[in-house]
Motif scaffolding. Sequence first.
Motif, short mmCIF file in Angstrom:
data_model
loop_
_atom_site.label_atom_id
_atom_site.label_comp_id
_atom_site.label_asym_id
_atom_site.label_seq_id
_atom_site.Cartn_x
_atom_site.Cartn_y
_atom_site.Cartn_z
N GLN A 1 -9.10 13.83 2.33
CA GLN A 1 -9.09 12.60 1.55
C GLN A 1 -10.46 11.94 1.45
OE1 GLN A 1 -5.43 11.31 4.00
NE2 GLN A 1 -5.12 10.32 2.04
N LYS A 2 -11.48 12.65 1.91
CA LYS A 2 -12.87 12.20 1.79
C LYS A 2 -13.14 10.90 2.57
CE LYS A 2 -14.06 15.74 -0.47
NZ LYS A 2 -14.85 16.77 0.26
N GLN A 3 -12.54 10.81 3.73
CA GLN A 3 -12.86 9.69 4.59
C GLN A 3 -14.27 9.87 5.15
OE1 GLN A 3 -9.87 8.82 7.57
NE2 GLN A 3 -8.26 9.69 6.30
N ASP B 1 -10.35 12.52 -3.39
CA ASP B 1 -10.95 11.30 -2.85
C ASP B 1 -9.96 10.13 -2.95
OD1 ASP B 1 -12.57 9.36 -1.87
OD2 ASP B 1 -14.05 9.42 -3.48
N THR B 2 -8.88 10.21 -2.19
CA THR B 2 -7.92 9.12 -2.17
C THR B 2 -8.45 7.94 -1.35
OG1 THR B 2 -6.78 10.04 -0.23
CG2 THR B 2 -5.98 10.71 -2.40
N TYR B 3 -9.40 8.21 -0.46
CA TYR B 3 -9.97 7.15 0.38
C TYR B 3 -10.58 6.06 -0.49
CZ TYR B 3 -13.02 4.77 3.73
OH TYR B 3 -13.66 3.82 4.48
N SER B 4 -11.37 6.45 -1.47
CA SER B 4 -12.03 5.47 -2.34
C SER B 4 -11.00 4.68 -3.14
CB SER B 4 -13.00 6.17 -3.29
OG SER B 4 -14.05 6.79 -2.57
N VAL B 5 -9.95 5.36 -3.58
CA VAL B 5 -8.90 4.68 -4.34
C VAL B 5 -8.24 3.61 -3.48
CG1 VAL B 5 -6.70 4.96 -5.53
CG2 VAL B 5 -8.47 6.71 -5.77
N CYS C 1 -7.17 9.51 12.50
CA CYS C 1 -7.20 8.92 11.16
C CYS C 1 -7.96 7.61 11.24
CB CYS C 1 -5.78 8.67 10.64
SG CYS C 1 -5.75 7.91 9.00
N ASN C 2 -9.20 7.60 10.80
CA ASN C 2 -10.04 6.40 10.88
C ASN C 2 -9.73 5.39 9.78
OD1 ASN C 2 -11.53 7.41 13.10
ND2 ASN C 2 -12.73 8.68 11.72
N LEU C 3 -8.96 5.83 8.76
CA LEU C 3 -8.67 4.93 7.66
C LEU C 3 -7.66 3.86 8.08
CD1 LEU C 3 -8.83 4.09 4.71
CD2 LEU C 3 -7.08 5.79 4.18
N CYS C 4 -6.61 4.25 8.81
CA CYS C 4 -5.59 3.27 9.16
C CYS C 4 -5.32 3.18 10.65
CB CYS C 4 -4.27 3.59 8.45
SG CYS C 4 -3.63 5.24 8.84
N GLY C 5 -5.94 4.03 11.44
CA GLY C 5 -5.65 4.07 12.86
C GLY C 5 -6.04 2.82 13.62
N SER D 1 -0.10 6.93 1.76
CA SER D 1 1.00 7.88 1.86
C SER D 1 1.47 8.34 0.49
CB SER D 1 2.16 7.27 2.64
OG SER D 1 1.80 7.01 3.97
N ARG D 2 1.59 7.39 -0.44
CA ARG D 2 2.05 7.75 -1.79
C ARG D 2 1.07 8.70 -2.48
NH1 ARG D 2 3.54 2.24 -2.09
NH2 ARG D 2 1.71 1.73 -3.35
N LEU D 3 -0.22 8.39 -2.37
CA LEU D 3 -1.23 9.25 -3.00
C LEU D 3 -1.23 10.64 -2.35
CD1 LEU D 3 -4.18 6.71 -3.28
CD2 LEU D 3 -2.76 7.58 -5.14
N ARG D 4 -1.12 10.66 -1.03
CA ARG D 4 -1.11 11.93 -0.32
C ARG D 4 0.12 12.76 -0.68
NH1 ARG D 4 -1.82 9.96 4.34
NH2 ARG D 4 0.32 9.90 5.05
N ARG D 5 1.27 12.08 -0.72
CA ARG D 5 2.51 12.78 -1.03
C ARG D 5 2.49 13.37 -2.44
NH1 ARG D 5 5.58 9.07 0.67
NH2 ARG D 5 5.90 7.94 -1.29
N GLY D 6 2.01 12.57 -3.40
CA GLY D 6 1.96 13.06 -4.77
C GLY D 6 1.07 14.28 -4.91
N THR D 7 -0.08 14.26 -4.25
CA THR D 7 -1.01 15.39 -4.31
C THR D 7 -0.39 16.64 -3.68
OG1 THR D 7 -2.92 13.90 -4.20
CG2 THR D 7 -3.29 16.22 -3.63
#
Length: 301
Positions: A81-83, A108-112, A212-216, A128-134
């Motif tokens: 996810q390009k974190q 690059d869902t991180y930027s979104v 997971c540094n984005l939400c951890g 989660s939604r972006l990850r699931r869809g991909t």
Amino acid sequence: MTSVTDTEEARKLKTRQNKLQKRLRREMGQAIETFNMIEEGDKVMVCLSGGKDSFVMLDILMNLQKSAPIQFELVAVNLDQKQPGFPEHVLPEYLTELGVPFHIVERDTYSVVKSVVPEGKTTCALCSRLRRGTLYGFAEQIGANKIALGHHRDDILETFFLNMFYGGKLKSMPPKLVSDDGKNMVIRPLAYAREKDIAAYAELRGFPIIPCNLCGSQENLQRQVIKEMLQGWDKTHPGRIETMFRSLCNVVPSHLADAELFDFKNLQLGYAHGIVDDEDDLPSHPKAAVQMMERIDILSL
């Protein structure tokens, strides 16, 4: 020079690892059989996030694959996810050494997420939604008819209480479900496994865990509150977690209050529980037929 103490400690660790593996293998086998998760000829896309749960899921699935009475494929897929700071080399190196087919999907869902969600707000839902869809779309591309996610028993219970406390619904993560568009079958082979067993096994196996540094770092998430509540119960009331999970597998709609799930309006005297049992009188509509059932398994919905 290796001492006797070191040898004995290594033996104990190996014994504990074997016991945990057998338990996780047994629980995964039971879940797969109960919900018919994997069938002959399936191509299972194993979603590997880099966390302990997905590493253990892949490990046990590969172990089961060797002795399973059916033939099925496993392909590991990681969504990069390009974190910032994400160690891109870790999973490819590990999976190459493991010898399992794999794909690294770069999005690059991180930027979104960071551009849409205000600073300090919870990012998990959108992420989660972006990850699931991909992942759903990629499963179709590679011809995978099953998508394996690493959610375990604790995740299922946490989701149940989250929906009840904050959403006003008796709803959880089912071990098996079809996506809304009917194109993807999702399975959760670790549905019967305890998080503490998964964590202990992952540590003993030495998997290259990627945090997971984005939400951890979001400690005030509602899920974290629920997790701490369940952990507290587990310490003060041993066995309560097991009992609560069994309750999710033994639901009696006639003793709840959902008028759409159970036909309270048309209960009749003279029949067990007020339900007409003549097969000729059973409705043909699927939802109405469910209403006629005294007991269902909520995790199979």
